[in-house]
Scaffold this active site. Structure first.
Site, PDB file in Angstrom:
ATOM      1  N   ASP A 112       0.846  -1.188   0.000  1.00  0.00           N
ATOM      2  CA  ASP A 112       0.000   0.000   0.000  1.00  0.00           C
ATOM      3  C   ASP A 112       0.884   1.240   0.000  1.00  0.00           C
ATOM      4  O   ASP A 112       1.629   1.476   0.949  1.00  0.00           O
ATOM      5  CB  ASP A 112      -0.880  -0.024   1.256  1.00  0.00           C
ATOM      6  CG  ASP A 112      -1.831   1.154   1.350  1.00  0.00           C
ATOM      7  OD1 ASP A 112      -1.816   2.015   0.456  1.00  0.00           O
ATOM      8  OD2 ASP A 112      -2.590   1.217   2.336  1.00  0.00           O
TER       9      ASP A 112
ATOM     10  N   GLU B  50      -1.743  -1.136  -3.757  1.00  0.00           N
ATOM     11  CA  GLU B  50      -2.830  -0.275  -3.300  1.00  0.00           C
ATOM     12  C   GLU B  50      -2.447   1.199  -3.364  1.00  0.00           C
ATOM     13  O   GLU B  50      -1.358   1.588  -2.943  1.00  0.00           O
ATOM     14  CB  GLU B  50      -3.193  -0.661  -1.867  1.00  0.00           C
ATOM     15  CG  GLU B  50      -4.389   0.072  -1.295  1.00  0.00           C
ATOM     16  CD  GLU B  50      -4.807  -0.504   0.049  1.00  0.00           C
ATOM     17  OE1 GLU B  50      -5.287   0.257   0.904  1.00  0.00           O
ATOM     18  OE2 GLU B  50      -4.643  -1.724   0.253  1.00  0.00           O
TER      19      GLU B  50
ATOM     20  N   GLU C 187     -10.302   3.988  -0.647  1.00  0.00           N
ATOM     21  CA  GLU C 187     -10.600   4.154   0.776  1.00  0.00           C
ATOM     22  C   GLU C 187     -10.939   5.587   1.161  1.00  0.00           C
ATOM     23  O   GLU C 187     -11.623   5.816   2.156  1.00  0.00           O
ATOM     24  CB  GLU C 187      -9.419   3.676   1.621  1.00  0.00           C
ATOM     25  CG  GLU C 187      -8.179   4.537   1.487  1.00  0.00           C
ATOM     26  CD  GLU C 187      -6.996   4.015   2.269  1.00  0.00           C
ATOM     27  OE1 GLU C 187      -6.605   4.665   3.250  1.00  0.00           O
ATOM     28  OE2 GLU C 187      -6.460   2.960   1.898  1.00  0.00           O
TER      29      GLU C 187
ATOM     30  N   HIS D 122     -12.111  -1.347   2.966  1.00  0.00           N
ATOM     31  CA  HIS D 122     -10.990  -0.841   3.761  1.00  0.00           C
ATOM     32  C   HIS D 122     -11.446  -0.717   5.220  1.00  0.00           C
ATOM     33  O   HIS D 122     -12.578  -0.355   5.500  1.00  0.00           O
ATOM     34  CB  HIS D 122     -10.567   0.527   3.224  1.00  0.00           C
ATOM     35  CG  HIS D 122      -9.482   1.195   3.997  1.00  0.00           C
ATOM     36  ND1 HIS D 122      -9.734   2.103   5.008  1.00  0.00           N
ATOM     37  CD2 HIS D 122      -8.134   1.083   3.914  1.00  0.00           C
ATOM     38  CE1 HIS D 122      -8.583   2.533   5.503  1.00  0.00           C
ATOM     39  NE2 HIS D 122      -7.601   1.933   4.863  1.00  0.00           N
TER      40      HIS D 122
END
Length: 323
Positions: free
Chosen positions: A140, A166, A193, A243
């Site tokens: 991420d 991500e 998210e 998320h």
């Protein structure tokens, strides 16, 4: 009912649009708050989650039943952690942390990247070597790169058999995410998210900027709006993996929603549905519920008590309250 959002709803909005209303009118209340401009969708999220919790308690049913029924009663989880910290040997510390998650029964983990191509490639490679090939491994970047750098980093990281990359670039950058996704065709791109409401997701989903859509219940609009986002994503053949980052309330709410999401959109090859389990220190997540939700052998059990399925310890709430 208990809810959690990412913004504060003004007291006047509460007095005007909430007090005295029927909690079963949750969609109408959602629209009234949005149409009158009271707060933003991240604030409305808290109200919506609380209304669903209240309805579940009134009917003595868990929210997953109000949403149409569970696809699963325990959800495979991924350990979400592995942050960069100042320490003598950061790589060794990350490897030890990752091995701890594997030893605890997690079949998947996620690491924070976006720290530069040298840091990312060195540490991702070290962790993959330590955990072996059988553990699913995602990274991420938290929107840490421009398009060109994200592609360069992604090509290097893809060598380590990653499950997804991500937020490689800005959350709202439709063209940028598409460019990254096309350049990294073998590495799934995930994101979403930070987005608020169905409209914010519309172009990113319809233009297939992501392979995996990650709405956050406490930002995207609560259960009411996230059901619509889920439907839009599935209509475009995209996976939805919510998320989760917040308190015990958001954790419980996300578990209830995630339990109902089908494993795959029609026509997509089977992949495990993974729940994000935050491994960082957070007393509001680990202490706020009277019976905290914990993983068991790498799975998150879905509570079947009414509403969110948890009771809040008000003494803990008071201890953490900001006046």
């Amino acid at each position: 009912g208990w809810g959690e959002g990412m913004a504060r709803l003004p007291q006047e909005a509460i007095k005007t649009h909430l007090l005295g209303r029927d909690p079963f009118d949750s969609r109408r209340i959602w629209l009234d708050l949005a149409e009158h401009g009271w707060g933003n969708i991240a604030a409305i999220s808290a109200v919506d989650i609380a209304l669903w919790d209240l309805r579940g308690k009134a009917l003595e049913l868990p929210i997953y039943q109000l949403l149409g029924g569970a696809s699963r009663h325990r959800i495979p989880a991924y350990a979400s952690g592995l942050f960069r910290r100042e320490r003598a040997d950061n790589t060794a510390a990350l490897v030890e942390e990752a091995q701890g998650y594997a030893d605890a029964g997690f079949g998947a983990i996620k690491m924070k990247v976006g720290q530069g191509i040298g840091y990312d490639t060195t540490n991702v490679g070290a962790i993959r070597q330590a955990i072996g090939k059988d553990i699913l491994f995602a990274v991420d970047a938290n929107c840490g790169y421009d398009v060109g750098t994200a592609i360069a980093v992604g090509r290097r990281l893809a060598e380590h058999d990653l499950y997804w990359f991500e937020e490689p670039v800005g959350a709202n950058d439709v063209a940028g995410n598409i460019e990254v996704r096309q350049a990294l065709s073998s590495l799934p791109i995930a994101g979403g998210e930070q987005l608020q409401g169905l409209t914010a997701f519309r172009d990113l989903i319809s233009q297939r900027s992501f392979d995996i859509v990650q709405p956050n219940l406490s930002i995207a609009g609560g259960f009411t709006e996230c059901q619509r986002i889920e439907a839009l994503a599935q209509a475009h053949g995209l996976r939805v993996l919510p998320h989760m980052w917040g308190t015990a309330i958001r954790l419980a709410a996300t578990v209830q929603w995630h339990a109902t999401i089908p494993d795959e959109p029609e026509g997509i090859s089977p992949q495990p549905s993974l729940f994000e389990f935050d491994m960082t220190e957070n007393g509001l997540r680990t202490q706020l519920a009277c019976e905290p939700i914990k993983t068991v052998d790498g799975y998150v059990p879905v509570p079947d008590a009414p509403g969110l399925g948890i009771e809040i310890n008000r003494q803990v709430l008071e201890r953490y309250a900001v006046q």
